[in-house]
Design a protein around this motif. Structure first.
Motif, mmCIF file in Angstrom:
data_model
loop_
_atom_site.group_PDB
_atom_site.id
_atom_site.type_symbol
_atom_site.label_atom_id
_atom_site.label_comp_id
_atom_site.label_asym_id
_atom_site.label_seq_id
_atom_site.Cartn_x
_atom_site.Cartn_y
_atom_site.Cartn_z
ATOM 1 N N ARG A 201 56.775 56.302 37.903
ATOM 2 C CA ARG A 201 56.408 55.788 36.587
ATOM 3 C C ARG A 201 55.449 56.759 35.917
ATOM 4 N NH1 ARG A 201 51.331 54.280 37.584
ATOM 5 N NH2 ARG A 201 50.907 53.551 39.691
ATOM 6 N N LEU B 145 43.798 36.765 50.001
ATOM 7 C CA LEU B 145 43.571 37.297 51.356
ATOM 8 C C LEU B 145 42.166 36.984 51.851
ATOM 9 C CD1 LEU B 145 45.096 40.900 51.092
ATOM 10 C CD2 LEU B 145 46.001 38.986 52.423
ATOM 11 N N LEU B 146 41.243 36.808 50.894
ATOM 12 C CA LEU B 146 39.841 36.605 51.277
ATOM 13 C C LEU B 146 39.538 35.170 51.713
ATOM 14 C CD1 LEU B 146 37.521 38.540 48.830
ATOM 15 C CD2 LEU B 146 37.843 38.856 51.265
ATOM 16 N N ARG B 147 40.491 34.254 51.527
ATOM 17 C CA ARG B 147 40.234 32.860 51.879
ATOM 18 C C ARG B 147 39.827 32.784 53.354
ATOM 19 N NH1 ARG B 147 44.771 34.613 53.335
ATOM 20 N NH2 ARG B 147 46.049 33.622 54.937
ATOM 21 N N ALA C 198 40.136 48.878 45.541
ATOM 22 C CA ALA C 198 40.427 47.512 45.110
ATOM 23 C C ALA C 198 40.988 46.696 46.277
ATOM 24 C CB ALA C 198 41.418 47.537 43.949
ATOM 25 N N VAL D 289 39.364 43.095 48.241
ATOM 26 C CA VAL D 289 39.922 41.761 48.498
ATOM 27 C C VAL D 289 40.094 41.539 49.999
ATOM 28 C CG1 VAL D 289 41.062 41.570 46.269
ATOM 29 C CG2 VAL D 289 42.325 42.484 48.225
ATOM 30 N N GLY D 290 39.437 42.365 50.798
ATOM 31 C CA GLY D 290 39.411 42.101 52.230
ATOM 32 C C GLY D 290 40.466 42.818 53.036
ATOM 33 N N ARG E 7 50.302 46.223 34.563
ATOM 34 C CA ARG E 7 50.027 47.342 33.657
ATOM 35 C C ARG E 7 50.348 47.007 32.210
ATOM 36 N NH1 ARG E 7 53.696 50.308 34.858
ATOM 37 N NH2 ARG E 7 52.976 50.600 36.984
ATOM 38 N N GLU F 216 47.667 36.825 44.251
ATOM 39 C CA GLU F 216 47.902 36.505 45.665
ATOM 40 C C GLU F 216 47.092 37.402 46.588
ATOM 41 O OE1 GLU F 216 52.497 34.874 45.345
ATOM 42 O OE2 GLU F 216 52.060 36.655 46.539
ATOM 43 N N MET F 217 46.932 38.651 46.189
ATOM 44 C CA MET F 217 46.146 39.564 47.015
ATOM 45 C C MET F 217 44.709 39.050 47.141
ATOM 46 S SD MET F 217 47.995 42.010 48.195
ATOM 47 C CE MET F 217 46.738 43.126 48.782
ATOM 48 N N GLY F 218 44.212 38.467 46.072
ATOM 49 C CA GLY F 218 42.849 37.934 46.124
ATOM 50 C C GLY F 218 42.728 36.822 47.153
ATOM 51 N N GLU G 35 51.323 38.666 42.021
ATOM 52 C CA GLU G 35 51.017 39.421 43.241
ATOM 53 C C GLU G 35 49.544 39.831 43.271
ATOM 54 O OE1 GLU G 35 54.979 41.775 44.754
ATOM 55 O OE2 GLU G 35 54.112 42.427 42.849
ATOM 56 N N ARG H 186 41.553 37.074 40.265
ATOM 57 C CA ARG H 186 41.783 37.614 41.598
ATOM 58 C C ARG H 186 40.547 37.398 42.478
ATOM 59 N NH1 ARG H 186 42.897 43.966 41.912
ATOM 60 N NH2 ARG H 186 40.755 44.032 41.184
ATOM 61 N N ASP I 191 51.399 48.318 39.356
ATOM 62 C CA ASP I 191 52.823 48.141 39.648
ATOM 63 C C ASP I 191 53.155 46.729 40.117
ATOM 64 O OD1 ASP I 191 53.588 50.608 38.953
ATOM 65 O OD2 ASP I 191 53.675 51.445 40.976
ATOM 66 N N MET I 192 52.108 45.969 40.419
ATOM 67 C CA MET I 192 52.370 44.618 40.928
ATOM 68 C C MET I 192 52.355 43.633 39.767
ATOM 69 S SD MET I 192 50.120 44.313 44.371
ATOM 70 C CE MET I 192 50.677 45.004 45.914
ATOM 71 N N MET J 184 48.075 52.064 46.006
ATOM 72 C CA MET J 184 47.793 52.200 44.571
ATOM 73 C C MET J 184 46.298 52.340 44.319
ATOM 74 S SD MET J 184 50.271 49.585 42.531
ATOM 75 C CE MET J 184 50.956 48.538 43.801
ATOM 76 N N ASP J 185 45.478 51.555 45.001
ATOM 77 C CA ASP J 185 44.033 51.590 44.783
ATOM 78 C C ASP J 185 43.340 51.092 46.046
ATOM 79 O OD1 ASP J 185 41.371 51.245 44.036
ATOM 80 O OD2 ASP J 185 41.909 50.669 41.992
ATOM 81 N N GLU K 11 53.260 40.007 53.441
ATOM 82 C CA GLU K 11 51.843 40.171 53.150
ATOM 83 C C GLU K 11 51.379 41.576 53.535
ATOM 84 O OE1 GLU K 11 48.982 36.799 53.585
ATOM 85 O OE2 GLU K 11 48.098 38.143 55.071
ATOM 86 N N ARG L 271 51.140 48.348 49.753
ATOM 87 C CA ARG L 271 51.311 48.782 48.363
ATOM 88 C C ARG L 271 49.978 48.800 47.628
ATOM 89 N NH1 ARG L 271 54.918 44.532 46.361
ATOM 90 N NH2 ARG L 271 54.712 45.389 44.280
ATOM 91 N N ARG M 297 40.590 47.501 37.656
ATOM 92 C CA ARG M 297 41.267 48.019 38.850
ATOM 93 C C ARG M 297 42.301 47.058 39.427
ATOM 94 N NH1 ARG M 297 37.120 52.075 41.673
ATOM 95 N NH2 ARG M 297 39.042 52.737 42.676
ATOM 96 N N LEU M 298 43.197 46.653 38.555
ATOM 97 C CA LEU M 298 44.338 45.860 39.041
ATOM 98 C C LEU M 298 45.349 46.822 39.652
ATOM 99 C CD1 LEU M 298 44.876 43.465 36.016
ATOM 100 C CD2 LEU M 298 43.527 43.081 38.089
ATOM 101 N N TRP M 299 46.311 46.267 40.395
ATOM 102 C CA TRP M 299 47.412 47.091 40.905
ATOM 103 C C TRP M 299 48.515 47.072 39.856
ATOM 104 C CZ3 TRP M 299 45.123 43.498 44.423
ATOM 105 C CH2 TRP M 299 44.207 44.117 45.293
ATOM 106 N N LYS N 263 52.614 44.049 51.066
ATOM 107 C CA LYS N 263 51.835 44.032 49.821
ATOM 108 C C LYS N 263 50.494 44.729 50.016
ATOM 109 C CE LYS N 263 54.028 40.012 47.868
ATOM 110 N NZ LYS N 263 53.949 38.575 47.586
#
Lengths: 287, 238, 393
Positions: free
Chosen positions: A285, B106-108, A177, A181-182, B137, B102-104, B99, B151, B94-95, A173-174, A163, A169, B90-92, A166
């Motif tokens: 990339r 995190l806010l739970r 963003a 998400v916290g 992408r 799943e990052m979303g 993924e 997300r 490369d993921m 990247m951003d 986690e 990463r 604004r997605l990631w 991630k």
């Protein structure tokens, strides 16, 4: 030219390449996540090398323990260092000047504490040659190369699967963003920065085994690490290993067919070629 | 206004010397869809970013559930239960889609497991199920927007802010996006929607604000907005 | 009138007197890098020079010497400024010193414009004496290193000799490498491999593999600490079968032995001077110097201090001769310096027409355990060479 000359050179180049990657991984991580070129990277690695030198040669600490100890000590230095960097991290030029300055301060500190003497971490059993099938390689280089694979593999796994990895990463990247998400992006930055410094420190004693330690040697390490990072593509950790191997292999083979005089030109030519043909790096990339 | 979950009063914000929001006051009621209309450059995105703490307000107060969130970091505000679906997704890149989702999560804060949340989001966007392993992408714009909304929903937020979710999407996809927004309201979530597609937005809204040059120029229920001369001319093309 | 004559005569007498008897002072400039990169070297030389001046002034002669020290801060520009200052402001008639060929070059050229003698102990580049300067002299040069390596191979080693030479591509090391190659070839000793390597080479394995393929049994490495470390390590790793590993400067340093430990055993290197290696004729002089040095600084002198001592002493001796001839000026000093020919603790010193030392040869040392022995030249050695032997076999 005999088979053994070529085969042995290739083996040696491969190992050297893996070592290059190990000595660059800290810089690459920090660059990838924080977009900061840590010009003090080489000096941090040397700090680890000095810690390892005195632990191993002075106190007889076994190598694995010395590596951990060096990583930890330099990690702590990195933690303090981060609080200085954090204040000006948004200005690229300022971070360059600041990190360069930290490097200069460390160099002078080494001179003051350890004098200009050249040192090597000389562990007798690591200076032996070992046979790998038809080729003979240096045991120190082999151990360091294997550690490199372990570190790069472990870091790749960590970034891909955990986690926190991630979050790193996502943040690299951003940032915005990630914050949305916290993710506490500042904590992630600090973590990545300290980890990058600790990795440099961890690699230090191995550098002292396969190369040599002197107070002004940091700059060359930083430059090499930077070249590899650019070759690999921004922040690509597995790419770092491949870039290192291309460089190490190329350098070795060029000696076989020409002379060591062309090693430097080869590295530079590779660098320029990649910048022109694939500015995103060999493994980066395209946007 | 009763039961305002989010309220802004006299918010001034901008980038460096450039002031974009010139004293904006507005509020959003719990469980309702609140729409902010505005043309390009009116300050809609700045409004969203200011609420989320990406831009610190120069002046004014922002409260969520009666508590001031002014001065908090973005991740702290997000953790209070506000998710933003940002302009441009604004997605990631490369993921993978999985993924990103799943990052979303995190806010739970408590409750559902990751798999349960994922199931719920995939039930809303069944199309994403077979895209989970793809790299973000490589998706189309519409698919990316679904991932971005998905997300935001992964963290089961109380309030969702959407910044021009229909921008650049095919009409079919736009319709789906609006359907999903209505579903959020059905699930009891508060929605703050910023849109240029005024007609659709007003249709599903409970309350409408109009932002122009960084100032609120109109506010009222949708029926009133549809009647308002200025709104009709500027946003509904009538 | 009588009174006036007496006064006049005594006035003239007083004016003339100092020039002809009771004592005069010669001003000699001593220029070394006392700060910056080369500070360690400059300091070492200066300490030796101080002994030479002390000794000179306490010998009881009529001529006294004043040492005027300037720091060139390890910079060629500062060196030029230092020389200007010494000549124009201080009025020195000879300059001693400089460390590093890149600093000595422009410094000695500046001195040449004033016709002031410049005697150096720390500049070995062949370019320095190729300039045709009439005022430049030195006590050591590159061929002296090569001569010693040649002597070791030719006179000490026995049996079949096939030599491989690898050299750092820096000017000084490459200079020695080219010299030794020429000398070996003119002695009909085969050089089977010759290659230079870039200064920052990290992987020496391929180069050592090529050495191995060449069939050489003697390896000469003209380089620096990191080069020795890396080549010894590679040779050991790859099991390169050698009878001797010969380095150049830096091999005998305490850090070399300490850092490499047993890996340094039997390695040969060059040295300018070690305590107790003076030729017979100069044993007393060496002892006097060492005693004075220990008394003044409380430590043993390094080879740098010995060089600084000899440089200053030869300059002072020339000044003394010029003084006795009644020609104590720039020209007279230069003429006398040119005539120098005597055996010093680092061997016989005499200059050729270019200013190079005609007889200069290094010592060859060989590491044995935690110490080293001097094994060449014959008249200055303190032990026999162990041959064949390399640390990894």
């Amino acid at each position: 030219m005999s088979f053994s000359l070529l085969a042995n050179s290739i083996a040696s180049g491969l190992l050297m390449g893996a070592n290059y990657a190990l000595f660059a991984v800290g810089l690459s991580l920090v660059f990838g996540v924080l977009k900061i070129i840590n010009l003090a990277h080489g000096e941090l690695l040397l700090a680890g090398a000095y810690v390892g030198y005195f632990a191993i040669r002075g106190m007889g600490v076994p190598l694995p323990l010395a590596l951990l100890f060096s990583g930890l000590s330099v990690g702590i230095v990195g933690y303090l260092y981060y609080f200085v960097v954090r204040r000006i991290r948004d200005d690229e030029l300022n971070t360059l000047i600041l990190t360069y300055g930290v490097g200069v301060i460390l160099t002078n500190l080494f001179l003051l504490l350890f004098t200009a003497d050249e040192r090597i971490i000389n562990i007798p059993w690591l200076t032996e040659g070992v046979w790998l099938g038809p080729v003979q390689v240096n045991r120190g280089n082999l151990v360091s190369g294997l550690v490199s694979l372990l570190i790069i593999g472990g870091l790749t796994f960590f970034l891909a699967r955990t986690e926190t990895g991630k979050m790193i990463r996502a943040s690299s990247m951003d940032r915005e963003a990630a914050a949305l998400v916290g993710v506490d992006v500042e904590r992630i930055d600090r973590f990545a920065f300290v980890l990058g410094c600790a990795l440099a420190g961890f690699a230090g004693p191995l550098f002292g085994i396969v190369s040599h330690i002197n107070p002004v040697g940091g700059e060359a390490v930083t430059i090499n690490a930077f070249i590899l990072t650019v070759l690999a593509g921004l922040g690509s950790i597995p790419g770092l290993l491949l870039a290192g191997i291309i460089l190490g292999l190329g350098e070795a083979i060029i000696v076989v067919f020409a002379s060591t005089m062309f090693q430097g030109i080869f590295a530079l030519a590779l660098f320029v070629a990649v910048l022109f043909l694939r500015p995103e790096g060999i493994f980066g990339r395209r946007e | 206004m009763p039961e305002a979950i989010l309220s802004l009063s006299g918010v001034v914000a901008g980038y460096g010397e450039v002031v974009v929001l010139r004293g904006v006051s507005l509020s959003a009621e719990e469980g309702k869809i609140t729409v902010v209309l505005g043309s390009n450059g009116s300050g809609k995105t700045t409004l969203m970013r200011t609420v989320m703490g990406v831009l610190p307000p120069i002046e004014g107060e922002i409260t969520f559930r009666g508590e001031s969130v002014r001065g908090l970091k973005t991740h702290q505000i997000a953790r209070k239960g506000i998710a933003l679906v940002p302009e441009g997704r604004r997605l990631w890149g490369d993921m993978t889609v999985r993924e990103n989702l799943e990052m979303g999560y995190l806010l739970r804060r408590e409750g559902d497991s990751l798999e349960e949340r994922l199931e719920e989001v995939l039930e809303i966007f069944p199309h994403l199920r077979r895209l989970l392993r793809k790299t973000a992408r490589t998706l189309s714009g519409g698919e990316q927007q679904m991932v971005a909304i998905g997300r935001a929903l992964m963290g089961d937020p109380d309030m969702v802010l959407l910044d021009e979710p229909s921008l650049g999407l095919a009409p079919m996809v736009v319709a789906e996006v609006f359907r999903v927004i209505e579903r959020m309201r059905e699930a009891g979530k508060t929605v703050l929607l910023v849109e240029q597609n005024a007609k659709k937005a007003i249709e599903i809204s409970d309350y409408v604000w109009v932002l122009e040059n960084g100032e609120i120029r109109f506010s009222g229920p949708p029926e009133e907005a549809e009647e308002n001369e200025k709104v009709r001319r500027a946003y509904l093309g009538l | 009138m009588k009174k006036f004559t007496l006064f006049f005569v005594s006035f003239v007498f007083l004016l003339v007197l100092p020039h002809k008897g009771f004592g005069e002072t010669v001003k000699i400039g001593v220029q070394y890098p006392l700060t910056g990169k080369l500070a360690k070297h400059g300091q070492g030389c200066l300490e030796g020079a101080q002994i030479a001046f002390d000794e000179f002034n306490s010998r009881g002669g009529k001529l006294k010497a004043k040492m005027i020290v300037v720091d060139d801060e390890s910079s060629p520009q500062k060196g030029v400024a230092a020389v200007e200052k010494l000549i124009a402001r201080e009025g020195v008639i000879g300059i001693n010193g400089g460390y590093g060929s890149h600093i000595i070059g422009p410094s000695s050229e500046t001195a040449a414009q004033y016709g002031v003698a410049y005697l150096s102990v720390g500049g070995v580049s062949s370019k320095l004496t190729a300039r045709g300067l009439k005022n430049y002299y030195r006590v050591n040069n590159i061929p002296g290193y090569a001569k010693a390596q040649l002597g070791l191979i030719r006179d000490v080693f026995s049996g079949e000799k096939k030599v491989a030479i690898i050299s750092n591509s820096k000017v000084a090391t490459l200079d020695i490498a080219n010299n030794i190659k020429k000398m070996l070839e003119s002695e009909k000793i085969p050089v089977v491999f010759f290659e230079k390597f870039a200064a920052k080479t990290t992987n020496f394995d391929p180069l050592l593999l090529k050495v191995k393929e060449s069939g050489a049994n003697i390896l000469i490495v003209e380089g620096y600490f990191p080069d020795y470390v890396a080549t010894i390590r590679s040779a050991k790793t790859l099991g390169v079968k050698l009878d001797a590993y010969i380095g150049a400067w830096g091999v005998g340093s305490p850090e070399f032995i300490k850092e490499l430990g047993p890996l340094s055993n039997y390695i040969y290197g060059t040295s300018l001077w070690e305590k107790g290696t003076a030729p017979k004729e100069a044993r007393d002089e060496e002892k006097t110097f060492v005693d004075l040095f220990v008394k003044k600084f409380g430590k043993d002198p390094s080879y740098l201090s010995m060089l600084g001592y000899i440089g200053a002493k030869l300059m002072l001796e020339a000044a003394e001769r010029a003084f006795e001839r009644g020609k104590l000026n720039r020209e007279g000093l230069l003429e006398e310096l040119r005539k120098t020919d005597r055996v010093t603790p680092i061997g016989r010193v005499a200059f050729d027409e270019k200013g190079d030392p005609k007889y200069f040869t290094c010592l060859i040392i060989q590491i044995r355990g935690n110490d080293f022995t001097v094994v060449y030249p014959e008249d200055r050695k303190n032990a026999d060479a162990v041959y064949p032997a390399v640390p990894w076999m």
